[in-house]
Design an enzyme around this catalytic site. Structure first.
Site, PDB file in Angstrom:
ATOM      1  N   LYS A  32       1.114  -1.218   0.072  1.00  0.00           N
ATOM      2  CA  LYS A  32      -0.060  -0.005   0.139  1.00  0.00           C
ATOM      3  C   LYS A  32       0.902   1.120  -0.158  1.00  0.00           C
ATOM      4  CE  LYS A  32      -2.182  -0.557   3.793  1.00  0.00           C
ATOM      5  NZ  LYS A  32      -1.939  -1.808   4.274  1.00  0.00           N
ATOM      6  N   ARG A  80     -10.213   1.725   9.026  1.00  0.00           N
ATOM      7  CA  ARG A  80      -9.828   0.565   9.386  1.00  0.00           C
ATOM      8  C   ARG A  80     -10.849  -0.199  10.182  1.00  0.00           C
ATOM      9  NH1 ARG A  80      -3.597   1.440   8.879  1.00  0.00           N
ATOM     10  NH2 ARG A  80      -2.661  -0.600   9.067  1.00  0.00           N
ATOM     11  N   ARG A 140      10.899  -6.097   4.822  1.00  0.00           N
ATOM     12  CA  ARG A 140      10.734  -4.906   5.329  1.00  0.00           C
ATOM     13  C   ARG A 140      11.481  -4.351   6.445  1.00  0.00           C
ATOM     14  NH1 ARG A 140       4.817  -2.080   4.619  1.00  0.00           N
ATOM     15  NH2 ARG A 140       4.857  -2.631   6.934  1.00  0.00           N
ATOM     16  N   ARG A 195      11.314  -0.818  10.890  1.00  0.00           N
ATOM     17  CA  ARG A 195      10.003  -0.717  11.911  1.00  0.00           C
ATOM     18  C   ARG A 195       9.859  -1.829  12.743  1.00  0.00           C
ATOM     19  NH1 ARG A 195       4.842   0.371   8.081  1.00  0.00           N
ATOM     20  NH2 ARG A 195       3.672  -0.576   9.985  1.00  0.00           N
ATOM     21  N   ARG A 229      -1.340  -8.271  13.366  1.00  0.00           N
ATOM     22  CA  ARG A 229      -1.774  -7.143  12.471  1.00  0.00           C
ATOM     23  C   ARG A 229      -2.319  -7.800  11.571  1.00  0.00           C
ATOM     24  NH1 ARG A 229       4.050  -5.085  11.087  1.00  0.00           N
ATOM     25  NH2 ARG A 229       2.965  -3.621   9.553  1.00  0.00           N
TER      26      ARG A 229
HETATM   27  P1  AMP Z   1       0.365   1.175   8.933  1.00  0.00           P
HETATM   28  O1  AMP Z   1       1.628   2.107   8.772  1.00  0.00           O
HETATM   29  O2  AMP Z   1      -0.547   1.584   8.117  1.00  0.00           O
HETATM   30  O3  AMP Z   1       0.734  -0.479   8.903  1.00  0.00           O
HETATM   31  O4  AMP Z   1       0.015   1.288  10.500  1.00  0.00           O
HETATM   32  C1  AMP Z   1       0.627   1.180  11.410  1.00  0.00           C
HETATM   33  C2  AMP Z   1       0.091   1.143  12.725  1.00  0.00           C
HETATM   34  O5  AMP Z   1      -0.826   2.289  13.012  1.00  0.00           O
HETATM   35  C3  AMP Z   1      -1.028   0.077  12.871  1.00  0.00           C
HETATM   36  O6  AMP Z   1      -0.565  -1.212  13.218  1.00  0.00           O
HETATM   37  C4  AMP Z   1      -2.056   0.643  13.863  1.00  0.00           C
HETATM   38  O7  AMP Z   1      -1.443   0.535  15.220  1.00  0.00           O
HETATM   39  C5  AMP Z   1      -1.855   2.305  13.516  1.00  0.00           C
HETATM   40  N1  AMP Z   1      -2.954   2.490  12.808  1.00  0.00           N
HETATM   41  C6  AMP Z   1      -2.537   3.095  11.366  1.00  0.00           C
HETATM   42  N2  AMP Z   1      -3.735   3.604  10.807  1.00  0.00           N
HETATM   43  C7  AMP Z   1      -4.614   3.256  11.737  1.00  0.00           C
HETATM   44  C8  AMP Z   1      -6.101   3.468  11.740  1.00  0.00           C
HETATM   45  N3  AMP Z   1      -6.702   3.971  10.568  1.00  0.00           N
HETATM   46  N4  AMP Z   1      -6.916   3.083  12.796  1.00  0.00           N
HETATM   47  C9  AMP Z   1      -6.264   2.703  14.049  1.00  0.00           C
HETATM   48  N5  AMP Z   1      -4.972   2.324  14.002  1.00  0.00           N
HETATM   49  C10 AMP Z   1      -4.275   2.826  13.202  1.00  0.00           C
END
Ligand code: AMP
Length: 189
Positions: A13, A88, A127, A133, A145
């Site tokens: 993404k 989400r 990654r 990360r 996740r």
């Molecule tokens: P990502 O970079 O999109 O994989 O997001 C990393 C982390 O940020 C996720 O595992 C959640 O802990 C938090 N996060 C990101 N977007 C959201 C969202 N829309 N709602 C809740 N938590 C989020």
């Protein structure tokens, strides 16, 4: 043009969002990046949300929605935006609908980037070394996740199906191949 991109962690993404927003000249809004910036800068929001990111759990809806709403007030979203990592959950879908209506805008396209669980596991492990990360390096957090995506986020996609805006795109291939598939899918509508 206002677009959402869905997909499990590691689906590509972030990478595709960067290429697509450059191609379309629209703003890239990644809620994960916004949280990570807040955590790095030790803001109040960062301190409140750090533990959720570390555990691979969703940040509570109220914090996430208000952060997004604020971001959508910035001038770079005027030509359009791509949401990467939002919504989400069902309450986030409902909130987005309200925000869009307040702004007099709508979601034009939803890209569903799909990949298998094994591809996700392998990509995240790779990654972790590149992007550093912590939530990619821990196997337990990766599984959490993936599970969170299936139980909370994937059902949100169904919110958009009846609206006829969802494009299912195979996320396996080179970055260029997947990019071309996305552009091709949107052109055909
Ligand atoms: P990502 O970079 O999109 O994989 O997001 C990393 C982390 O940020 C996720 O595992 C959640 O802990 C938090 N996060 C990101 N977007 C959201 C969202 N829309 N709602 C809740 N938590 C989020």
């Amino acid at each position: 043009m206002n677009v959402i991109i869905f997909g499990p962690p590691g689906a590509g993404k972030g990478t595709q969002s960067r290429s697509l927003t450059e191609y379309w000249g629209i703003a890239h809004i990644s809620t994960g990046d916004l949280f990570r910036n807040n955590i790095a800068n030790e803001t109040e929001l960062g301190l409140k949300t750090k533990a959720y990111l570390e555990a691979g759990r969703l940040v509570p809806d109220d914090l996430t929605i208000s952060m997004l709403e604020e971001r959508l007030q910035e001038p770079d979203v005027v030509p359009g935006f791509l949401l990467d990592g939002f919504p989400r959950s069902e309450p986030q879908c409902v909130a987005l609908e309200r925000i869009m209506s307040d702004m007099g805008r709508k979601i034009d396209h939803v890209i569903n980037l799909y990949v298998s669980d094994d591809v996700v596991r392998n990509r995240l492990k790779g990654r972790a070394g590149i992007e550093g990360r912590a939530d990619d390096a821990d196997l337990e957090v990766i599984e959490k996740r993936i599970a969170t995506y299936k139980t909370q986020t994937r059902p949100s996609l169904e919110y958009y199906r009846p609206k006829g805006v969802v494009h299912d795109v195979d996320g396996v291939g080179t970055v260029e191949e997947v990019f071309d598939r996305i552009i091709g899918a949107l052109v055909r509508t």
